[in-house]
Design an enzyme around this catalytic site. Structure first.
Site, PDB file in Angstrom:
ATOM      1  N   GLU A 188      -7.372   0.549  -4.832  1.00  0.00           N
ATOM      2  CA  GLU A 188      -7.296   0.304  -3.095  1.00  0.00           C
ATOM      3  C   GLU A 188      -8.632  -0.316  -2.651  1.00  0.00           C
ATOM      4  O   GLU A 188      -8.421  -1.274  -1.742  1.00  0.00           O
ATOM      5  CB  GLU A 188      -7.134   1.765  -2.663  1.00  0.00           C
ATOM      6  CG  GLU A 188      -5.437   1.902  -2.680  1.00  0.00           C
ATOM      7  CD  GLU A 188      -5.104   3.482  -2.593  1.00  0.00           C
ATOM      8  OE1 GLU A 188      -6.150   4.127  -2.128  1.00  0.00           O
ATOM      9  OE2 GLU A 188      -4.079   3.946  -2.907  1.00  0.00           O
TER      10      GLU A 188
ATOM     11  N   ASP B 194     -13.109   4.976   1.564  1.00  0.00           N
ATOM     12  CA  ASP B 194     -11.683   5.064   1.909  1.00  0.00           C
ATOM     13  C   ASP B 194     -11.151   6.490   2.024  1.00  0.00           C
ATOM     14  O   ASP B 194     -11.144   7.274   1.112  1.00  0.00           O
ATOM     15  CB  ASP B 194     -11.009   4.401   0.909  1.00  0.00           C
ATOM     16  CG  ASP B 194      -9.426   4.431   1.110  1.00  0.00           C
ATOM     17  OD1 ASP B 194      -8.898   4.922   2.032  1.00  0.00           O
ATOM     18  OD2 ASP B 194      -8.759   3.514   0.322  1.00  0.00           O
TER      19      ASP B 194
ATOM     20  N   ASP C 241       0.711  -1.216   0.195  1.00  0.00           N
ATOM     21  CA  ASP C 241      -0.065   0.064  -0.007  1.00  0.00           C
ATOM     22  C   ASP C 241       0.957   1.165  -0.140  1.00  0.00           C
ATOM     23  O   ASP C 241       1.534   1.521   1.027  1.00  0.00           O
ATOM     24  CB  ASP C 241      -0.952  -0.094   1.194  1.00  0.00           C
ATOM     25  CG  ASP C 241      -1.721   1.173   1.596  1.00  0.00           C
ATOM     26  OD1 ASP C 241      -1.613   2.107   0.720  1.00  0.00           O
ATOM     27  OD2 ASP C 241      -2.147   1.339   2.660  1.00  0.00           O
TER      28      ASP C 241
ATOM     29  N   LYS D 192       2.530  11.584  -3.091  1.00  0.00           N
ATOM     30  CA  LYS D 192       1.711  10.803  -3.820  1.00  0.00           C
ATOM     31  C   LYS D 192       0.762  11.650  -4.619  1.00  0.00           C
ATOM     32  O   LYS D 192       0.123  11.425  -5.718  1.00  0.00           O
ATOM     33  CB  LYS D 192       0.840   9.882  -2.857  1.00  0.00           C
ATOM     34  CG  LYS D 192      -0.226   8.871  -3.557  1.00  0.00           C
ATOM     35  CD  LYS D 192      -0.692   7.916  -2.856  1.00  0.00           C
ATOM     36  CE  LYS D 192      -1.712   7.255  -3.251  1.00  0.00           C
ATOM     37  NZ  LYS D 192      -2.359   6.173  -2.542  1.00  0.00           N
TER      38      LYS D 192
END
Ligand code: AMP
Length: 570
Positions: A146, A169, A6, A68
């Site tokens: 994800e 999420d 992850d 990211k």
């Protein structure tokens, strides 16, 4: 050995499928989450993980976090002279750290990985992620969405009955909502929507602003550089206070600035009030995913919470209000994605303990071509986007549309392929183009057929055919493939490999020293003197170079800091 990773905005984690289950692998400090942070030390050493995150406060200009969010862009981050990195290179450094932690833990080389990405990442962002893996010396077996990973971690694939779930999420920097359907051993992401500019850090910013406003009088006349250092300190305190509020009724931000300690208390009520605009932004992607997936709220079996920021009570309450029920309980929300990636890695390795699960995905963005239209007055409007495969279509998918030439006598038709949701192609992302010759009709127009075939690995095949002549042209767009040459990749990998990086066993010591230095800067008076003494003691043990004594002293040092800060690190 294939691992599951992850690669998060705030934290990253690595897991493996072993002994019939997914297991997280601890890093050199014994922690299961490794901060996605990179920092350049004064002597040119590159620190990754917790040591780097600690330096975010003391050396913000030399530290990179949240990169990211920049994936797939050309943005470069300067950490110091001669140290300029792309987002994928910074990510590669984090991946390399995780890889070496896994190798030390497993006692065998790790060469392949399943890496997760937000469902909402476009092709460019996915390509950059794949490249980061390659730069870290990993063969990227698959990029996994994800939410799909979360569904696997929750063991949703082991249920026998057909049902639908919503995966909610909220991570450090991105928000993803997915409708996941399970049917006869097939896991399908029916729809995904999200906001890749919304996460825990935005809640931190609310507290930062609140603090700076409250302390405006005490903080007048700051220079730009000073302001940046101050902001980093406040941000770090905001993160702490916000996490504390997950288990306590309020939080305190405490920042030492020019011999004074500035303090600001935030109550749970005040925080909830401040959070309202962000909580409101959670609704829209949820509604869109339900709409796109054609799912009714009362048909959802469960709401699955993923991402560290869903630990916040304000978020849990918002979710409960939104769905009229409590969210489901599963693995820790910040560990679920890595665990799910390991399940997928286990599936890749065809582990006997796993039932065969077929996974399908959806294409996250609409794919189409540019077209023109003739207005009633005869003028032509160009640059219009005509969708061929709509977003959230289950892949593999094949769709076609028929077009006509614009005017008699036209000799060639050119199709440019775009991905995006905007009505004008200029606002979407261009992927490539293809031309086909057409017979020059004196009167009337010629029809041309365009077929898009999109497969599970993100490969888009564009076939253009002129039925009248049988003429065909093909264009292949490699969605998730690397788009730099092997030589370029090798060169950049060499640059990263040549960086001065502390050996694994030193990394934990560097992290402890960085934390001690930050604490020294933050506290005043007796506590500061006490931290100074602890630091000197630890440094003396380090000078002795006896690994066993060092480890014991480090544990002791970290515990003392835990006691002083009122927060445990691991
Ligand atoms: P992730 O991207 O899943 O690692 O999530 C990171 C985000 O989760 C960060 O914004 C953290 O501040 C947040 N987070 C982690 N633990 C907690 C907690 N106990 N309470 C509130 N937020 C948390």
């Amino acid at each position: 050995m294939i691992v599951g990773i992850d690669l998060g905005t705030t934290n990253s984690a690595i897991a493996v499928w072993r002994d019939g289950r997914a297991q997280l692998i601890p890093n050199s400090l014994g922690a299961r989450l490794t901060p996605s942070a990179v920092s350049l030390d004064e002597d040119g050493t590159v620190l990754v993980g917790m040591a780097a995150r600690e330096r975010q406060v003391t050396h913000p200009q030399r530290t990179a976090t949240a990169f990211k969010r920049l994936m797939g862009t050309e943005r470069r981050t300067t950490l110091g002279p001669g140290h300029v990195y792309s987002p994928e290179e910074l990510s590669a450094l984090v991946l390399r750290r995780l890889k070496s932690d896994a190798e030390a833990h497993l006692g065998e080389p790790v060469a392949e990985a399943v890496i997760t990405v937000p469902a909402y990442f476009n092709d460019r962002q996915r390509r950059a992620t794949r490249r980061a893996g390659e730069l870290a010396g990993l063969k990227v077996e698959r990029l996994l969405n994800e939410p799909t990973a979360a569904a696997l971690a929750y063991g949703l694939h082991e249920r026998d009955q057909a049902c639908q779930f919503l995966v909610f999420d909220l991570g450090g920097g991105t928000f993803d909502v997915s409708i996941v359907e399970l049917f006869e051993g097939i896991i399908e992401v029916r729809a995904s929507a999200g906001d890749n500019r919304l996460g825990g850090e935005d809640f931190n910013e609310l507290l930062v602003e609140e603090f700076l406003n409250a302390q405006r009088a005490a903080l007048q006349g700051l220079e730009a550089g000073e302001r940046e250092v101050l902001r980093a300190r406040v941000r770090e305190q905001a993160e702490r206070a916000r996490r504390a509020m997950s288990s306590e009724p309020g939080g305190t931000l405490r920042v030492t600035w020019r011999d004074r300690t500035l303090e600001h208390v935030v109550t749970a009520e005040r925080f909830e009030k401040l959070s309202e605009p962000l909580l409101a932004r959670l609704r829209e992607p949820v509604l869109r995913a339900l709409r796109d997936g054609a799912v009714r709220l009362d048909r959802l079996r469960e709401v699955v919470l993923v991402g560290g920021a869903t630990r916040m009570p304000v978020v849990r309450r918002a979710v409960t209000r939104m769905f009229g029920r409590f969210p489901g309980a599963g693995p820790n929300p910040d560990e679920a994605v890595a665990l799910g990636a390991a399940v997928q890695a286990g599936l890749k390795g065809r582990d006997a303990a796993l039932k065969e699960v077929v996974m399908t995905d959806v294409c996250p963005y609409t794919l189409g071509v540019d077209t023109a239209e003739r207005r009633a007055d005869g003028s032509v409007r160009t640059g219009l986007f005509t969708p061929i495969i709509e977003r959230n279509t289950v892949v593999p998918a094949s769709r076609f549309k028929t077009f006509a030439t614009m005017r008699p006598g036209q000799r060639v038709v050119r199709f440019t392929v775009y991905q995006g949701e905007a009505p004008a192609v200029a606002d979407n992302i261009e992927l490539g183009s293809v031309e086909v010759p057409v017979p020059a009709e004196e009167t009337g127009l010629v029809t041309v057929q365009v077929r898009f075939t999109y497969d599970i690995n993100g490969l888009l095949e564009v076939d253009v055919q002129v039925p009248k002549t049988g003429e065909t042209r093909q264009l292949l767009i490699l969605g998730q493939q690397s788009d730099i040459s092997p030589a370029q990749l090798e060169e950049r990998r060499r640059v990263l490999a040549a960086l001065k990086i502390p050996p694994r066993e030193m990394e934990a010591n560097r992290a402890a020293l960085a934390r001690g230095t930050r604490c020294y800067e933050q506290f005043l008076g007796d506590r500061r003197a006490q931290i100074g003494e602890l630091l000197r003691q630890f440094e003396r043990v380090l000078d002795g170079q006896d690994p066993r004594r060092i480890e014991a002293a480090r544990t002791q040092f970290m515990r003392s800091l835990d006691a002083l800060e009122g927060e445990s690190y691991l």
